[in-house]
Motif scaffolding. Structure first.
Motif, PDB file in Angstrom:
ATOM      1  N   GLN A  45      88.873  42.121  59.645  1.00 27.55           N
ATOM      2  CA  GLN A  45      89.064  41.493  58.612  1.00 27.55           C
ATOM      3  C   GLN A  45      87.910  41.775  57.588  1.00 27.55           C
ATOM      4  O   GLN A  45      88.049  41.284  56.245  1.00 27.55           O
ATOM      5  CB  GLN A  45      89.564  40.221  58.743  1.00 27.55           C
ATOM      6  N   ALA A  46      86.994  42.230  57.920  1.00 30.13           N
ATOM      7  CA  ALA A  46      85.719  42.387  57.102  1.00 30.13           C
ATOM      8  C   ALA A  46      85.762  43.322  56.263  1.00 30.13           C
ATOM      9  O   ALA A  46      86.227  44.493  56.117  1.00 30.13           O
ATOM     10  CB  ALA A  46      84.585  42.503  57.981  1.00 30.13           C
ATOM     11  N   ASN A  47      84.990  42.718  55.027  1.00 27.13           N
ATOM     12  CA  ASN A  47      84.820  43.942  53.757  1.00 27.13           C
ATOM     13  C   ASN A  47      83.568  44.478  54.095  1.00 27.13           C
ATOM     14  O   ASN A  47      82.723  43.826  54.597  1.00 27.13           O
ATOM     15  CB  ASN A  47      84.958  42.942  52.532  1.00 27.13           C
ATOM     16  N   SER A  48      83.528  45.844  53.882  1.00 22.03           N
ATOM     17  CA  SER A  48      82.119  46.387  54.236  1.00 22.03           C
ATOM     18  C   SER A  48      81.598  47.194  53.095  1.00 22.03           C
ATOM     19  O   SER A  48      82.472  47.707  52.186  1.00 22.03           O
ATOM     20  CB  SER A  48      82.327  47.356  55.249  1.00 22.03           C
ATOM     21  N   VAL A  49      80.540  47.136  52.904  1.00 24.97           N
ATOM     22  CA  VAL A  49      79.663  47.967  51.878  1.00 24.97           C
ATOM     23  C   VAL A  49      78.590  48.661  52.732  1.00 24.97           C
ATOM     24  O   VAL A  49      78.279  48.167  53.713  1.00 24.97           O
ATOM     25  CB  VAL A  49      78.980  47.015  51.096  1.00 24.97           C
ATOM     26  N   SER A  50      78.459  49.884  52.615  1.00 29.19           N
ATOM     27  CA  SER A  50      77.520  50.715  53.219  1.00 29.19           C
ATOM     28  C   SER A  50      76.636  51.484  52.122  1.00 29.19           C
ATOM     29  O   SER A  50      76.923  51.773  51.161  1.00 29.19           O
ATOM     30  CB  SER A  50      78.320  51.756  53.961  1.00 29.19           C
ATOM     31  N   LEU A  51      75.467  51.646  52.535  1.00 27.96           N
ATOM     32  CA  LEU A  51      74.363  52.534  51.855  1.00 27.96           C
ATOM     33  C   LEU A  51      73.469  53.317  52.663  1.00 27.96           C
ATOM     34  O   LEU A  51      72.885  53.020  53.465  1.00 27.96           O
ATOM     35  CB  LEU A  51      73.379  51.365  51.066  1.00 27.96           C
ATOM     36  N   ALA A  52      73.615  54.537  52.242  1.00 26.89           N
ATOM     37  CA  ALA A  52      72.682  55.576  53.143  1.00 26.89           C
ATOM     38  C   ALA A  52      71.420  55.834  52.022  1.00 26.89           C
ATOM     39  O   ALA A  52      71.685  55.792  50.936  1.00 26.89           O
ATOM     40  CB  ALA A  52      73.182  56.739  53.429  1.00 26.89           C
ATOM     41  N   THR A  53      70.128  55.623  52.853  1.00 28.90           N
ATOM     42  CA  THR A  53      69.010  55.597  51.895  1.00 28.90           C
ATOM     43  C   THR A  53      68.363  57.152  52.233  1.00 28.90           C
ATOM     44  O   THR A  53      67.248  57.226  51.861  1.00 28.90           O
ATOM     45  CB  THR A  53      68.042  54.570  52.247  1.00 28.90           C
ATOM     46  N   ARG A  54      69.227  58.006  52.496  1.00 35.40           N
ATOM     47  CA  ARG A  54      68.702  59.413  52.485  1.00 35.40           C
ATOM     48  C   ARG A  54      67.749  59.973  51.720  1.00 35.40           C
ATOM     49  O   ARG A  54      66.912  60.695  52.027  1.00 35.40           O
ATOM     50  CB  ARG A  54      69.787  60.269  52.887  1.00 35.40           C
ATOM     51  N   PRO A  55      68.051  59.733  50.369  1.00 35.96           N
ATOM     52  CA  PRO A  55      67.098  60.496  49.296  1.00 35.96           C
ATOM     53  C   PRO A  55      65.708  60.098  49.538  1.00 35.96           C
ATOM     54  O   PRO A  55      64.791  60.771  49.105  1.00 35.96           O
ATOM     55  CB  PRO A  55      67.799  60.114  48.087  1.00 35.96           C
ATOM     56  N   ASP A  93      71.185  52.566  56.388  1.00 36.26           N
ATOM     57  CA  ASP A  93      70.445  53.466  57.231  1.00 36.26           C
ATOM     58  C   ASP A  93      69.866  54.550  56.550  1.00 36.26           C
ATOM     59  O   ASP A  93      70.431  54.811  55.470  1.00 36.26           O
ATOM     60  CB  ASP A  93      71.555  54.031  58.301  1.00 36.26           C
ATOM     61  N   SER A  94      68.790  55.218  57.116  1.00 41.76           N
ATOM     62  CA  SER A  94      68.397  56.531  56.185  1.00 41.76           C
ATOM     63  C   SER A  94      69.189  57.668  56.868  1.00 41.76           C
ATOM     64  O   SER A  94      68.883  59.007  56.220  1.00 41.76           O
ATOM     65  CB  SER A  94      67.026  56.465  57.020  1.00 41.76           C
ATOM     66  N   GLY A  95      70.117  57.572  57.416  1.00 44.36           N
ATOM     67  CA  GLY A  95      71.181  58.733  57.508  1.00 44.36           C
ATOM     68  C   GLY A  95      72.466  58.300  57.983  1.00 44.36           C
ATOM     69  O   GLY A  95      72.784  57.171  57.333  1.00 44.36           O
ATOM     70  N   PHE A  96      73.102  59.319  58.894  1.00 46.00           N
ATOM     71  CA  PHE A  96      74.450  58.973  58.803  1.00 46.00           C
ATOM     72  C   PHE A  96      74.766  58.084  60.230  1.00 46.00           C
ATOM     73  O   PHE A  96      76.026  57.600  60.460  1.00 46.00           O
ATOM     74  CB  PHE A  96      75.393  60.362  59.173  1.00 46.00           C
ATOM     75  N   GLY A  97      73.879  57.582  60.751  1.00 47.58           N
ATOM     76  CA  GLY A  97      73.873  56.715  62.125  1.00 47.58           C
ATOM     77  C   GLY A  97      74.536  55.390  61.533  1.00 47.58           C
ATOM     78  O   GLY A  97      75.377  54.685  62.571  1.00 47.58           O
ATOM     79  N   GLY A  98      74.350  54.983  60.528  1.00 42.74           N
ATOM     80  CA  GLY A  98      74.852  53.631  60.102  1.00 42.74           C
ATOM     81  C   GLY A  98      76.122  53.763  59.908  1.00 42.74           C
ATOM     82  O   GLY A  98      77.030  52.574  60.230  1.00 42.74           O
ATOM     83  N   LEU A  99      77.041  54.821  59.787  1.00 38.24           N
ATOM     84  CA  LEU A  99      78.329  54.741  60.036  1.00 38.24           C
ATOM     85  C   LEU A  99      78.856  54.819  61.162  1.00 38.24           C
ATOM     86  O   LEU A  99      80.144  53.871  61.239  1.00 38.24           O
ATOM     87  CB  LEU A  99      79.004  56.379  59.237  1.00 38.24           C
ATOM     88  N   THR A 100      78.367  54.874  62.352  1.00 44.78           N
ATOM     89  CA  THR A 100      78.716  54.680  63.528  1.00 44.78           C
ATOM     90  C   THR A 100      78.676  52.805  63.619  1.00 44.78           C
ATOM     91  O   THR A 100      79.507  52.698  64.150  1.00 44.78           O
ATOM     92  CB  THR A 100      77.736  55.441  64.790  1.00 44.78           C
ATOM     93  N   VAL A 101      77.512  52.432  63.238  1.00 43.98           N
ATOM     94  CA  VAL A 101      77.473  50.912  63.428  1.00 43.98           C
ATOM     95  C   VAL A 101      78.573  50.465  62.590  1.00 43.98           C
ATOM     96  O   VAL A 101      79.195  49.453  62.980  1.00 43.98           O
ATOM     97  CB  VAL A 101      76.044  50.542  62.877  1.00 43.98           C
ATOM     98  N   LEU A 102      78.667  51.045  61.446  1.00 39.71           N
ATOM     99  CA  LEU A 102      79.963  50.199  60.523  1.00 39.71           C
ATOM    100  C   LEU A 102      81.174  50.207  61.177  1.00 39.71           C
ATOM    101  O   LEU A 102      81.905  49.361  61.216  1.00 39.71           O
ATOM    102  CB  LEU A 102      79.923  51.127  59.280  1.00 39.71           C
ATOM    103  N   ARG A 103      81.372  51.343  61.847  1.00 41.26           N
ATOM    104  CA  ARG A 103      82.888  51.653  62.468  1.00 41.26           C
ATOM    105  C   ARG A 103      82.857  50.687  63.727  1.00 41.26           C
ATOM    106  O   ARG A 103      83.993  49.961  63.719  1.00 41.26           O
ATOM    107  CB  ARG A 103      82.860  53.081  63.206  1.00 41.26           C
ATOM    108  N   ALA A 104      81.920  50.485  64.555  1.00 38.49           N
ATOM    109  CA  ALA A 104      81.940  49.468  65.551  1.00 38.49           C
ATOM    110  C   ALA A 104      81.929  48.159  65.097  1.00 38.49           C
ATOM    111  O   ALA A 104      82.819  47.301  65.654  1.00 38.49           O
ATOM    112  CB  ALA A 104      80.674  49.564  66.427  1.00 38.49           C
ATOM    113  N   LEU A 105      81.297  47.712  63.979  1.00 40.47           N
ATOM    114  CA  LEU A 105      81.438  46.448  63.206  1.00 40.47           C
ATOM    115  C   LEU A 105      82.985  46.165  62.831  1.00 40.47           C
ATOM    116  O   LEU A 105      83.525  45.167  62.992  1.00 40.47           O
ATOM    117  CB  LEU A 105      80.770  46.322  62.095  1.00 40.47           C
ATOM    118  N   LEU A 106      83.436  47.210  62.034  1.00 41.82           N
ATOM    119  CA  LEU A 106      84.897  47.057  61.758  1.00 41.82           C
ATOM    120  C   LEU A 106      86.253  47.231  62.877  1.00 41.82           C
ATOM    121  O   LEU A 106      87.029  46.186  62.657  1.00 41.82           O
ATOM    122  CB  LEU A 106      85.200  48.128  60.717  1.00 41.82           C
TER     123      LEU A 106
END
Length: 100
Positions: free
Chosen positions: A33-43, A15-28
């Motif tokens: 059991q999922a392994n997760s990798v997150s990337l914020a592209t904010r720069p 995601d381009s900000g912090f909203g992706g963390l909300t999506v990641l939390r819902a997925l987990l």
């Protein structure tokens, strides 16, 4: 009674900000059991001043990083701009399922 080994999927979220963390939390919560990798592209964002082509290039680069460097087997695009303007470029850039 033994439980069969179940491989944990590796899910990349960007995601381009912090909203992706909300999506990641819902997925987990759904797939603990999922392994997760997150990337914020904010720069490289905000995207208002960037062309569609530039957004697609940044999004495809982010997707390749998550798959090739971080081992993501699935991608979730939590960025509305990337989903709307670059989904095709992302899907062409990586050989894994992409959800937007």
């Amino acid at each position: 009674m033994s439980t069969p080994f179940v491989q944990s999927p590796s899910i990349g979220v960007f995601d381009s900000g912090f909203g992706g963390l909300t999506v990641l939390r819902a997925l987990l919560n759904l797939l603990p059991q999922a392994n997760s990798v997150s990337l914020a592209t904010r720069p490289v964002f905000p995207t208002a001043s960037k062309s569609r082509r530039t957004i697609a290039r940044y999004a495809a680069e982010s997707a390749r990083f998550l798959v090739e460097e971080q081992g993501a087997e699935y991608l979730v695009i939590a960025c509305n701009t990337a989903s709307a303007l670059a989904l095709d470029a992302i899907q062409e850039a990586v050989p894994v399922p992409v959800l937007a």
